[in-house]
Scaffold this active site. Structure first.
Site, PDB file in Angstrom:
ATOM      1  N   HIS A   1      12.855  -1.401   5.719  1.00 32.83           N
ATOM      2  CA  HIS A   1      11.482  -1.506   6.273  1.00 32.83           C
ATOM      3  C   HIS A   1      11.347  -1.512   7.795  1.00 32.83           C
ATOM      4  O   HIS A   1      11.759  -2.287   8.510  1.00 32.83           O
ATOM      5  CB  HIS A   1      11.066  -2.871   5.629  1.00 32.83           C
ATOM      6  CG  HIS A   1       9.606  -2.915   5.749  1.00 32.83           C
ATOM      7  ND1 HIS A   1       9.090  -4.109   6.150  1.00 32.83           N
ATOM      8  CD2 HIS A   1       8.430  -2.053   5.847  1.00 32.83           C
ATOM      9  CE1 HIS A   1       7.617  -4.227   6.456  1.00 32.83           C
ATOM     10  NE2 HIS A   1       7.446  -3.000   6.298  1.00 32.83           N
TER      11      HIS A   1
ATOM     12  N   LYS B   1       4.501   7.113  -4.762  1.00 36.05           N
ATOM     13  CA  LYS B   1       5.908   6.824  -4.315  1.00 36.05           C
ATOM     14  C   LYS B   1       6.882   7.075  -5.536  1.00 36.05           C
ATOM     15  O   LYS B   1       8.057   7.581  -5.257  1.00 36.05           O
ATOM     16  CB  LYS B   1       5.893   5.459  -4.145  1.00 36.05           C
ATOM     17  CG  LYS B   1       6.242   5.132  -2.495  1.00 36.05           C
ATOM     18  CD  LYS B   1       6.769   4.039  -2.082  1.00 36.05           C
ATOM     19  CE  LYS B   1       6.041   3.527  -0.750  1.00 36.05           C
ATOM     20  NZ  LYS B   1       6.374   4.560   0.445  1.00 36.05           N
TER      21      LYS B   1
END
Ligand code: 3HC
Length: 284
Positions: free
Chosen positions: A141, A98
């Site tokens: 999210h 990431k």
């Protein structure tokens, strides 16, 4: 060229793919950027199957469906990030992977763009040193499956500007989602913080022989009104993802309640990862 309503989604797994098509349904032009052509095609065929079923059920207009499918450009070229005003990173929950991808995206980000990470486990602070202008970085999210679940958690990091947070909230609304603002970073944010401790309790009850998996799912579904029980939900999310979230939770909070239990670990070790492998807790 940057379009005002152009979204780039980096990562074409289940989450990234569905986020892309959700935005396309709401008239965003989308660049879905994946590493492998095959995975991009899978994302498109999964979304077209789901959306065409909505058309058959009379819940989505045929032309709107086809227009949405056409609005998503599938590509393996990360340079398409430059065309977007909103970028959502949705690659695997691996910290180094990431951090590397976030740095690659940040190099290409246009001046007006905000960068949201869909990470469940990494508050954007963990990524902020890889980004030239962290004021435009935050967590956005989504929940699985993103084409269905309404909630989006927008998590403001200490480095995130008020303007970026406001724009992320607006973006979520503009694609038909309900954003909640998480004003400070905390492990699991809101929903996962509650959900994964509940999952742990369910796994303890089964592991210690109090109840079967099916009865535990039935009890939670019927008594607590969850759409599906905790074990069916774990299968949907993926048991490897559940394990990674719990491990990271134990690491970041120092609280042993997050430690993955043998009931889960054994299945992950056997490669039984839930729906994606056809075997897990309640799928076989
Ligand atoms: N992807 C996309 N759409 C799906 C889907 C999937 N995997 N599974 C079902 N759907 C769609 C169906 O196509 C159907 O849509 P339609 O009405 O347009 O045809 C609709 O959802 C209802 O599906 P079904 O009738 O087959 O089944 P259910 O009514 O049981 O719904 C469900 C399935 C939507 C998955 C529902 O059980 C549910 O909401 N479960 C809870 C999901 C949840 O809690 N998610 C959060 C997980 S935690 C998380 O994501 C955080 C992350 O950080 C790990």
């Amino acid at each position: 060229m940057t379009g005002e309503r152009t979204l780039a989604v980096v990562g074409a797994g289940t989450m990234g793919g569905q986020i892309a098509y959700q935005a396309a349904l709401h008239a965003w032009d989308v660049r879905l950027i994946g590493r492998r052509e095959e995975r991009l095609q899978d994302a498109r065929s999964e979304a077209s199957k789901l959306l065409r079923r909505r058309v058959e059920k009379g819940r989505l207009d045929h032309d709107e469906c086809e227009a949405a499918l056409a609005r998503v450009v599938l590509t393996t070229e990360l340079d398409h990030v430059t065309e977007a005003t909103v970028v959502i990173e949705s690659v695997a929950e691996d910290r180094e992977a990431k951090r590397a991808v976030i740095a690659d995206i940040a190099e290409r980000l246009c001046d007006e763009a905000i960068l949201g990470t869909n990470s469940s486990t990494m508050p954007s602070s963990i990524l902020a040193d890889r980004v030239l202008d962290p004021s435009r970085l935050l967590n956005v999210h989504f929940f699985n499956p993103p084409l269905v679940m309404a909630l989006v958690e927008v998590v403001q990091g200490p480095h995130t500007s008020e303007d970026s947070t406001r724009r992320a909230m607006e973006f979520a609304r503009s694609i038909g989602k309900t954003p909640v603002l998480v004003a400070r970073e905390t492990y699991g944010f809101i929903a996962n913080r509650i959900l994964f401790i509940a999952l742990q309790e369910a796994m303890r009850l089964v592991q210690d022989g109090y109840v079967s998996i099916d009865d535990c799912d039935l009890a939670v579904h019927q008594a607590l009104g969850w759409p599906m029980g905790p074990f069916a939900l774990a299968d949907l999310v993926g048991l490897d993802v559940v394990e990674a979230i719990l491990e990271e939770g134990a690491r970041q909070t120092g609280d042993s309640r997050w430690e993955p239990l043998p009931l889960l670990r054994d299945r992950v070790q056997r490669g039984e990862l839930g729906r994606k492998t056809g075997q897990g807790f309640s799928v076989s």
